[in-house]
Design an enzyme around this catalytic site. Structure first.
Site, PDB file in Angstrom:
ATOM      1  N   GLU A  45       0.843  -1.182   0.000  1.00  0.00           N
ATOM      2  CA  GLU A  45       0.000   0.000   0.000  1.00  0.00           C
ATOM      3  C   GLU A  45       0.883   1.237   0.000  1.00  0.00           C
ATOM      4  O   GLU A  45       1.791   1.360   0.812  1.00  0.00           O
ATOM      5  CB  GLU A  45      -0.856  -0.036   1.270  1.00  0.00           C
ATOM      6  CG  GLU A  45      -1.798   1.090   1.463  1.00  0.00           C
ATOM      7  CD  GLU A  45      -2.638   0.883   2.723  1.00  0.00           C
ATOM      8  OE1 GLU A  45      -2.214   1.387   3.782  1.00  0.00           O
ATOM      9  OE2 GLU A  45      -3.677   0.223   2.653  1.00  0.00           O
ATOM     10  N   ILE A  46       0.628   2.120  -0.922  1.00  0.00           N
ATOM     11  CA  ILE A  46       1.283   3.419  -0.938  1.00  0.00           C
ATOM     12  C   ILE A  46       0.170   4.432  -0.754  1.00  0.00           C
ATOM     13  O   ILE A  46      -0.803   4.430  -1.513  1.00  0.00           O
ATOM     14  CB  ILE A  46       2.030   3.659  -2.266  1.00  0.00           C
ATOM     15  CG1 ILE A  46       3.132   2.612  -2.456  1.00  0.00           C
ATOM     16  CG2 ILE A  46       2.606   5.071  -2.297  1.00  0.00           C
ATOM     17  CD1 ILE A  46       3.796   2.654  -3.810  1.00  0.00           C
TER      18      ILE A  46
END
Length: 143
Positions: A45-46
């Site tokens: 996840e960014i």
């Protein structure tokens, strides 16, 4: 109390925080009555920290925390983050990294087409979860 019941309670009390052009159709097949279990893989996840620090997310998380489900029912980060993103963001504010291979046993994402052909992945594109019958990716792409 289940996670989705708690989310519905929050939505009823905080309708002003939820934009009309959200991604509810990604996480619910019936306009929000039930949760379809679709979520983003949060192990990769960014995110923009401004989202997690926003008033909407802070109030959402506080509401969930007060209900005790993180402790008593083990509500996880993937559904909580995904529900929040679906409620408070528009689709164009999210991105699917289809060109990056990823494995979280027993599932994997193997790049398809040109991304796979560029030669950095040893996975089999036919074994990729994003092409599986129960993948939620088609729902997200259709939004």
């Amino acid at each position: 109390m289940t996670l989705w019941d708690t989310v519905k309670e929050f939505m009823a009390d905080n309708a002003d925080l939820i934009p009309a052009d959200n991604m509810m159709d990604f996480i619910s097949n019936d306009g929000g009555r039930t949760y379809n279990l679709c979520h983003f893989w949060s192990n990769f996840e960014i995110a923009d920290l401004d989202f997690w620090r926003s008033d909407a997310y802070t109030r959402f998380f506080s509401h969930l925390d007060r209900k005790g489900g993180f402790y008593y029912e083990r509500w996880g980060d993937a559904p909580v983050h995904s529900i929040a993103a679906a409620l408070f963001l528009r689709k164009e504010q999210t991105h699917f990294f289809g060109d990056i291979g990823y494995r979280h046993a027993p599932l994997q994402l193997c790049p398809q087409g040109d991304a796979w052909a560029r030669g950095r992945c040893s996975c089999d594109p036919k074994d990729s979860f994003d092409v599986a019958e129960n993948s939620c990716l088609p729902k997200w792409l259709a939004l």
